[in-house]
Design an enzyme around this catalytic site. Structure first.
Site, mmCIF file in Angstrom:
data_model
loop_
_atom_site.group_PDB
_atom_site.id
_atom_site.type_symbol
_atom_site.label_atom_id
_atom_site.label_comp_id
_atom_site.label_asym_id
_atom_site.label_seq_id
_atom_site.Cartn_x
_atom_site.Cartn_y
_atom_site.Cartn_z
ATOM 1 N N GLU A 1 71.976 75.946 48.332
ATOM 2 C CA GLU A 1 73.465 75.244 47.991
ATOM 3 C C GLU A 1 74.394 76.255 47.272
ATOM 4 O OE1 GLU A 1 75.839 73.789 49.212
ATOM 5 O OE2 GLU A 1 74.935 71.860 48.936
ATOM 6 N N ASP B 1 75.567 69.401 52.383
ATOM 7 C CA ASP B 1 76.913 68.420 52.246
ATOM 8 C C ASP B 1 77.436 67.797 53.553
ATOM 9 O OD1 ASP B 1 77.580 70.682 53.598
ATOM 10 O OD2 ASP B 1 79.133 71.288 52.088
#
Length: 319
Positions: free
Chosen positions: A43, A119
């Protein structure tokens, strides 16, 4: 990506993912050569090793079928990979978490993603066959045993019987109803299709004839050298097909390598791009491309796709 991600499809900050990434983007991290590389999406960063961006020990990989492993524990993680058709797996990184704030300790959430970022971003295409997420930190010996099972399964492209044997010469005839008198052909550096017959000139017959070579980028696939322009190969650039001289680069080798499969319309052979595995050699408005089945480009049109990417392998027009 494939692996551990956020449960709410949002970017929840550094360290909230631990997924395998395979591709050639260089925005966050990359390894040696031109890619693609196995990296870890943790991430807000793709990591090829302990450092942000470049890590020399993470190699470019061109296997037609790839085994990719990312595993992590308390302040330790590793990247491993290998050819899913033969051999073992190698370790490309094994050490502490990246030296960037937020990645030690990790904050993994346990959702499973495939083909998207944590996401829910969509930035790539590819072909995924099977995978597993484990609890804990498997040993190298366990992964080596899994790799042995994978290679024993015999992944292959289904190219048996396509007639594309390295060392032979061929011509490739279109199978779309409109165009069965047209062959994959070059006009200078442009790759197109042209009507070729017994009355065609010797030059035109040579332009529509190819010598099959062992794949420059993968020994399990093939490359096509022009029959009448020695040293020049069929390759793609920006999805367009060209005839160009082999410059010896890794990028050229990958761009000039195609993996034969049974024809998608049941005839002949279809030629999958080695480094764009969702794209096949296609004729569209008589020009050669590597095309996906549907997409934003006009040559990705789903209309007649299976016919346009299927080629009959015949004796070469030029001996």
């Amino acid at each position: 990506d494939y692996g551990n991600a956020e449960r709410n499809s949002r970017d929840n900050g550094n360290g909230t993912m631990e997924a395998i990434y395979f591709g050639n983007i260089k925005v966050w991290g990359y390894g040696a050569g031109n890619g693609p590389w196995i990296m870890a999406d943790l991430e807000n960063g793709l990591f090829s090793g302990v450092n942000q961006r470049y890590n020399a020990n993470d190699p470019s990989i061109s296997h037609r079928f790839l085994t990719a492993i990312v595993k992590g524990g308390p302040n330790r993680w590793a990247i491993r990979g290998g050819n899913a058709q033969s051999g073992g797996v190698s370790t490309f990184y094994d050490g502490v978490r990246p030296n960037v704030a937020g990645y030690n300790p990790m904050k993994k959430e346990g959702a499973i993603i495939l083909g998207i970022g944590g996401d829910n971003s969509v930035g790539a295409r590819g072909t995924f066959y099977e995978g597993v997420m484990t609890s804990g930190y498997p040993s190298d010996a366990t992964e080596n045993a899994v790799q042995a099972n994978i290679t024993a399964a015999g992944y292959a492209t289904g190219s048996t019987g396509t007639g594309l044997t390295p060392g032979t010469s061929v011509s490739l005839r279109a199978t779309t109803a409109c165009c069965t008198d047209r062959y994959l052909h070059h006009t200078g550096s442009t790759v197109d299709t042209a009507v070729v017959g017994s009355g065609s000139s010797a030059t035109e017959k040579g332009n529509a004839s190819w010598t099959v070579r062992t794949g420059l980028g993968s020994g399990s696939c093939v490359s096509f050298e022009s029959k009448n322009v020695a040293g020049q190969y069929l390759r793609h650039q920006n999805y367009r097909l060209y005839l160009q001289a082999n410059d010896g680069s890794s990028l050229f080798a990958q761009d000039a390598t195609f993996c034969p499969e049974a024809g998608r319309n049941g005839q002949g052979a279809s030629l999958r791009s080695l480094n764009f595995s969702d794209r096949y050699v296609r004729h569209y408005d008589n020009i050669g491309y590597i095309a996906a089945n549907g997409g934003s480009n006009t040559f990705d049109s789903a209309t007649a796709y299976s016919d346009d990417v299927s080629w009959l392998v015949s004796s070469p027009w030029a001996s």
